[in-house]
Design an enzyme around this catalytic site. Structure first.
Site, PDB file in Angstrom:
ATOM      1  N   CYS A  68       0.840  -1.201   0.000  1.00 49.24           N
ATOM      2  CA  CYS A  68       0.000   0.000   0.000  1.00 49.24           C
ATOM      3  C   CYS A  68       0.877   1.253   0.000  1.00 49.24           C
ATOM      4  CB  CYS A  68      -0.900  -0.055   1.237  1.00 49.24           C
ATOM      5  SG  CYS A  68      -1.603   1.497   1.759  1.00 49.24           S
ATOM      6  N   CYS A  87       0.180   3.988   2.537  1.00 51.38           N
ATOM      7  CA  CYS A  87       0.610   3.576   3.883  1.00 51.38           C
ATOM      8  C   CYS A  87       2.062   3.976   4.137  1.00 51.38           C
ATOM      9  CB  CYS A  87       0.468   2.070   4.057  1.00 51.38           C
ATOM     10  SG  CYS A  87      -1.230   1.462   3.948  1.00 51.38           S
TER      11      CYS A  87
END
Ligand SMILES: [Zn+2]
Length: 140
Positions: free
Chosen positions: A64, A67
């Site tokens: 991700c 993230c």
């Protein structure tokens, strides 16, 4: 858990172990609060988010990209708010039960817990100032 953290106040290296219940880790030399970031799993999630000190859980995964933008922001918050917040990292790929229990459907999702109860939920990669504005009312 035995990460070495350098005290932001006096520079002494500290081995972080689980502090007494209700306490944040503190420097063994000068007593200053230390940044508190731990990795949780499905097995210890409930224990990690319990207690009176606010706990911000970062639901993330290695693939991700947003993230990866949130992670360094959380590190600065852990340092700036040392003693007032605990950051918990939870890899949702490896720990689907905790993520499912809190209906995390997209990541990054940040959930703030107080005494084990979710009190704030932030979805997406927010800039540091927006994040702090949402967290600050909950920090002691
Ligand atoms: Zn110190």
């Amino acid at each position: 858990m035995s990460d070495i953290v350098t005290c932001p106040s006096c520079g002494a290296p500290n081995r972080i172990t689980a502090p007494p219940v209700g306490k944040a880790p503190a420097c063994g030399k000068c007593g200053a609060a230390l940044p508190w970031i731990v990795t949780a799993s499905d097995a210890d999630f409930t224990a990690q988010v319990s207690g009176p000190i606010p706990v911000l859980v970062d639901f993330w995964a290695p693939w991700c990209a947003p993230c990866r933008m949130v992670a360094p922001v959380l590190e600065t918050i852990a340092a700036d708010k040392a003693g007032r917040i605990k950051i918990v990292k939870l890899n949702v790929d490896e720990n689907p039960m905790a993520a499912g229990a809190h209906r995390v459907q997209s990541i990054p999702t940040l959930i703030l817990f107080k005494n084990g109860q979710p009190v704030e939920r932030l979805v997406g990669a927010l800039p540091r100032e927006s994040l702090l504005a949402r967290l600050e009312p909950h920090l002691g």
